[in-house]
Design an enzyme around this catalytic site. Structure first.
Site, mmCIF file in Angstrom:
data_model
loop_
_atom_site.group_PDB
_atom_site.id
_atom_site.type_symbol
_atom_site.label_atom_id
_atom_site.label_comp_id
_atom_site.label_asym_id
_atom_site.label_seq_id
_atom_site.Cartn_x
_atom_site.Cartn_y
_atom_site.Cartn_z
ATOM 1 N N CYS A 130 0.840 -1.202 0.000
ATOM 2 C CA CYS A 130 0.000 0.000 0.000
ATOM 3 C C CYS A 130 0.870 1.245 0.000
ATOM 4 O O CYS A 130 1.422 1.628 1.036
ATOM 5 C CB CYS A 130 -0.929 -0.010 1.209
ATOM 6 N N CYS A 133 -0.494 4.044 2.252
ATOM 7 C CA CYS A 133 -0.241 3.805 3.675
ATOM 8 C C CYS A 133 1.217 4.079 4.055
ATOM 9 O O CYS A 133 1.496 4.674 5.103
ATOM 10 C CB CYS A 133 -0.557 2.357 4.040
ATOM 11 N N ASP A 134 2.149 3.635 3.227
ATOM 12 C CA ASP A 134 3.543 3.548 3.649
ATOM 13 C C ASP A 134 4.522 4.405 2.860
ATOM 14 O O ASP A 134 5.701 4.481 3.215
ATOM 15 C CB ASP A 134 4.017 2.089 3.560
#
Length: 304
Positions: A130, A133-134
């Site tokens: 992701c 997300c990261d």
């Protein structure tokens, strides 16, 4: 007889349980593991409102804490099937069958894995699924994106906000993504390509990814490339086998709902990552769960 049974205790399922219980419904949450679902596999979460930084397990526990106070019953097991009996539903596990007026399916999705050596070892230590997300954790690094479809190219474009360079590796000699996405990727100076190739192994130190071993599928030639992170996007698979036969999924197995989380079977709802949707995030899962918990209450009020 329960008023509602929620299958899956990720952020969507726990939020649905909270809203259902606050509506005074007899509520049960079925999970096969620890509360939180995939959040438990996320080291740091920086994009959830109210927290600058919180670990996935910590957020999972904070979401789960109020459920016991609200009287939500925790059931453990793997759901093998759901039967629609009209005014009630049967939820079957390997050793028990539960009766309920409504069902909320919150079983999520699983990342399709490469299966390459090192993938599991370095998950959350340089291997991610992701970019949203990261990505911010990889500022100034050289990154690899695996895949050639829309999601892989979208992730690569997003990662250029943080990375020094982003390389897309694809097993074919052309991308499968939409033309408009391809044009954006080809026009971006930070994006490079490795064609006709697959990841054979992800290598690193004790703490993080350092390099990736690549094989050219046409020549068999092996080469090693230095990368600080590997973002894998070869697809997601919905965890929806328990609803087979109900006619509520699309061809890929995603459960189809309307904006109120209702499926075509009255009294059966679906939320979170198992649902046919565009953005799969903790925040969108929580929104789905709130809607479904309230809709389960509304359904019972109208149908008894």
């Amino acid at each position: 007889m329960y008023d509602t049974i929620i299958i899956g205790s990720g952020p969507a399922g726990m939020t649905a349980a909270l809203y259902a219980a606050r509506s005074n419904l007899k509520t049960a949450l079925i999970e096969q593991g620890a509360p939180g679902g995939q959040m438990n596999n996320t080291l740091d979460i920086e994009n959830y409102p109210g927290f600058d930084l919180i670990t996935g397990p910590e957020l999972s526990m904070k979401m789960h804490e109020p459920l016991e106070k609200m009287g939500v019953e925790n059931l453990y097991g793997i759901v093998t099937g759901i039967e629609d009996k009209g005014d009630h539903k049967l939820v079957k596990t390997a050793d028990t069958t539960y009766e309920t007026k409504t069902v909320i399916v919150a079983t999520g999705a699983k990342h399709r894995l490469l299966g390459a050596p090192g993938e599991a070892t370095y998950t959350s230590r340089g291997v991610s699924y992701c970019a949203v997300c990261d990505g911010a954790f990889f500022r100034g690094q050289d990154l690899l994106v695996v895949g050639g479809g829309d999601s892989a190219v979208e992730e690569a474009l997003f990662l250029t906000r943080f990375a020094s360079s982003v390389t897309i590796i694809h097993r074919r000699d052309e991308l499968r993504a939409q033309k408009v996405l391809q044009d954006r990727a080809f026009a971006n100076d930070k994006i490079k390509f490795i064609w006709d190739s697959v990841v054979k192994e992800i290598k690193g130190s004790d703490i993080k990814v350092d390099s990736v071993l690549v094989e050219n599928v046409k020549t068999g030639e092996l080469s090693e490339h230095a990368f600080g992170g590997v973002f894998i996007y070869v697809g997601l698979d919905p965890v929806s086998g328990m609803v087979d036969g109900l006619g509520i999924t699309d061809e890929q197995g995603w459960i189809v709902t309307d904006e109120l989380m209702r499926t075509v079977v009255p009294g059966i709802f679906a939320i979170g990552d198992v649902r046919q949707k565009h953005l799969r995030q903790i925040t969108t899962a929580v929104g789905d769960g709130a809607i479904a918990g309230q809709q389960a209450y509304q359904y019972i009020v109208e149908h008894g």
